[in-house]
Design a protein around this motif. Structure first.
Motif, short mmCIF file in Angstrom:
data_model
loop_
_atom_site.label_atom_id
_atom_site.label_comp_id
_atom_site.label_asym_id
_atom_site.label_seq_id
_atom_site.Cartn_x
_atom_site.Cartn_y
_atom_site.Cartn_z
N SER A 38 0.83 -1.21 0.00
CA SER A 38 0.00 0.00 0.00
C SER A 38 0.87 1.26 0.00
O SER A 38 0.55 2.24 -0.68
CB SER A 38 -0.93 0.00 1.22
OG SER A 38 -1.83 -1.09 1.16
N LYS A 39 1.98 1.21 0.73
CA LYS A 39 2.89 2.36 0.76
C LYS A 39 3.53 2.57 -0.61
O LYS A 39 3.75 3.72 -1.03
CB LYS A 39 3.96 2.15 1.82
CG LYS A 39 3.43 2.23 3.25
CD LYS A 39 4.53 1.99 4.27
CE LYS A 39 3.99 2.06 5.69
NZ LYS A 39 5.04 1.77 6.70
N GLN A 40 3.85 1.48 -1.31
CA GLN A 40 4.44 1.62 -2.64
C GLN A 40 3.44 2.25 -3.61
O GLN A 40 3.81 3.12 -4.41
CB GLN A 40 4.88 0.25 -3.15
CG GLN A 40 6.05 -0.35 -2.39
CD GLN A 40 6.44 -1.71 -2.90
OE1 GLN A 40 6.10 -2.08 -4.01
NE2 GLN A 40 7.15 -2.47 -2.07
N ILE A 41 2.20 1.82 -3.54
CA ILE A 41 1.17 2.40 -4.42
C ILE A 41 0.97 3.87 -4.08
O ILE A 41 0.85 4.73 -4.97
CB ILE A 41 -0.16 1.63 -4.29
CG1 ILE A 41 0.01 0.19 -4.79
CG2 ILE A 41 -1.27 2.33 -5.05
CD1 ILE A 41 0.37 0.07 -6.26
N ALA A 42 0.98 4.20 -2.79
CA ALA A 42 0.82 5.59 -2.38
C ALA A 42 1.98 6.44 -2.89
O ALA A 42 1.79 7.58 -3.35
CB ALA A 42 0.72 5.68 -0.86
N ALA A 43 3.20 5.90 -2.82
CA ALA A 43 4.37 6.64 -3.32
C ALA A 43 4.27 6.86 -4.82
O ALA A 43 4.63 7.94 -5.33
CB ALA A 43 5.64 5.87 -2.98
N LEU A 44 3.78 5.86 -5.54
CA LEU A 44 3.62 6.00 -6.98
C LEU A 44 2.56 7.05 -7.31
O LEU A 44 2.72 7.85 -8.24
CB LEU A 44 3.27 4.65 -7.61
CG LEU A 44 3.17 4.60 -9.13
CD1 LEU A 44 4.49 5.03 -9.78
CD2 LEU A 44 2.79 3.19 -9.60
N GLU A 45 1.48 7.06 -6.55
CA GLU A 45 0.42 8.05 -6.78
C GLU A 45 0.93 9.46 -6.49
O GLU A 45 0.57 10.41 -7.19
CB GLU A 45 -0.79 7.72 -5.91
CG GLU A 45 -1.54 6.47 -6.37
CD GLU A 45 -2.75 6.16 -5.52
OE1 GLU A 45 -3.76 5.68 -6.06
OE2 GLU A 45 -2.68 6.40 -4.29
N THR A 46 1.77 9.57 -5.46
CA THR A 46 2.35 10.88 -5.16
C THR A 46 3.23 11.36 -6.30
O THR A 46 3.16 12.52 -6.72
CB THR A 46 3.18 10.80 -3.87
OG1 THR A 46 2.32 10.44 -2.78
CG2 THR A 46 3.84 12.14 -3.56
N ALA A 47 4.05 10.46 -6.83
CA ALA A 47 4.92 10.82 -7.95
C ALA A 47 4.11 11.15 -9.20
O ALA A 47 4.45 12.06 -9.96
CB ALA A 47 5.89 9.68 -8.25
N ALA A 48 3.02 10.41 -9.40
CA ALA A 48 2.19 10.64 -10.58
C ALA A 48 1.30 11.87 -10.42
O ALA A 48 0.85 12.46 -11.41
CB ALA A 48 1.32 9.41 -10.86
#
Length: 313
Positions: A38-48
């Motif tokens: 979940s943290k990885q997906i959140a980090a990707l959403e932040t970058a995107a």
């Protein structure tokens, strides 16, 4: 030019979530905890700078941005894989090294027997095997991550885009029904579709891009009592007498002792074909791999055809 500066692992996480439709299943596939994923997906959403997934009635679903990024991610990851292979070849050149892909049923007997044959007959040929669905294999062929791919095409399977893909058909036996050794059908040489009516079925479960073996393809109104992702789990349920399942001849040689494969007379079933897919001409090493696969596929199909019915007991 502004780039999306993210680690490839984050792209792998997104692909896994969308392929499985579940954070839990994706975490299991990648070997992470659900919290870490979940943290990885959140980090990707932040970058995107935009949401990429949302929870829907059938699990996790992609947003429009998530769908577009996942499509790009597939190409990026495959290209990185191809680059890794090329660098490996430079640092440790191995004449005749090939990457072979196959769907899970091919990994049960056909691929290991083929690799063993090649090691005996052509020890200079190195095989890297990647197990995945046919859809993923076709994508990897186009990206250069695979040299050869074992795929199944035919009734009940998606109409894959095979533009530019060469197919060499391999010998393949018929679909079978696997039943427990004490099942009423276990001592029959052949059964009809009507004989299968009313049975409990054990079905496969996988990602959205991974077709699975379910009840007999032309049987209507089949009752599925369990959906399991692993072959060993499915066969365990069958061995315990909890249901029956459809299996390809490719798996018949390694059925557990308490499970029997039975042929089905079904004129309405047009069947599926096993093919070796490639893009471009075969190299000498590729031709040797094709020859070994053909020999082993023929041997498996012939052994299933000649197998006597189980003894009464």
């Amino acid at each position: 030019m502004e780039y999306l500066n993210v680690h490839p692992q984050l792209l792998q996480a997104l692909r896994a979530v969308l392929d499985t439709g579940s954070l839990t299943a994706a975490a299991e596939r990648l070997g992470f905890t659900q919290s870490a994923l979940s943290k990885q997906i959140a980090a990707l959403e932040t970058a995107a700078g935009t949401p990429l997934i949302r929870r829907g009635p059938r699990g996790v679903e992609p947003t429009e941005a998530g769908t577009r990024l996942a499509a790009r991610a597939a190409t990026i990851l495959d290209q990185l894989g191809a680059a890794r292979r090329e660098l490996d070849d430079v640092s440790a050149p191995l004449g005749g090294r090939l990457a072979l892909g196959g769907f899970p049923a091919t990994a049960m007997e056909l691929v290991p027997r083929t690799i063993a044959r090649l090691r005996a007959e052509h020890p200079s040929i190195e095989i890297d095997f990647l197990e995945s669905s046919t859809l993923v294999q076709i994508r990897r062929l186009r990206a250069g991550r695979l040299d050869l791919a074992l795929i199944a095409v035919g009734e009940g399977l998606p109409e894959y885009d095979l533009t530019g893909v060469e197919l060499d058909r391999l010998p393949a036996g018929r679909l079978l029904v696997a039943v427990g050794r004490r099942h009423r059908l276990a001592r029959a040489e052949r059964v009809t579709v009507d004989d299968l009516a009313g049975e409990n079925w054990i079905a496969g479960r996988g990602g959205r891009s991974e077709p699975q073996f379910g009840p007999w393809p032309t049987l209507t109104g089949a009752r599925v009592v369990a959906e399991l992702s692993g072959w060993s789990a499915r066969l365990g349920f069958v061995a315990a007498g909890l249901g029956i399942m459809t299996v390809p001849s490719l798996a018949a040689g390694i059925l557990p002792a308490d499970v029997v494969g039975v042929e089905v007379d079904d004129p309405s079933w047009t069947g599926r074909t096993l093919s070796l897919a490639r893009i471009g001409a075969l190299t000498p090493a590729g031709a040797a791999v094709r020859s070994a696969l053909t020999a082993e596929a023929r041997a498996i199909a012939e052994r299933v055809r000649r197998a006597p019915p189980p003894a009464r007991g």
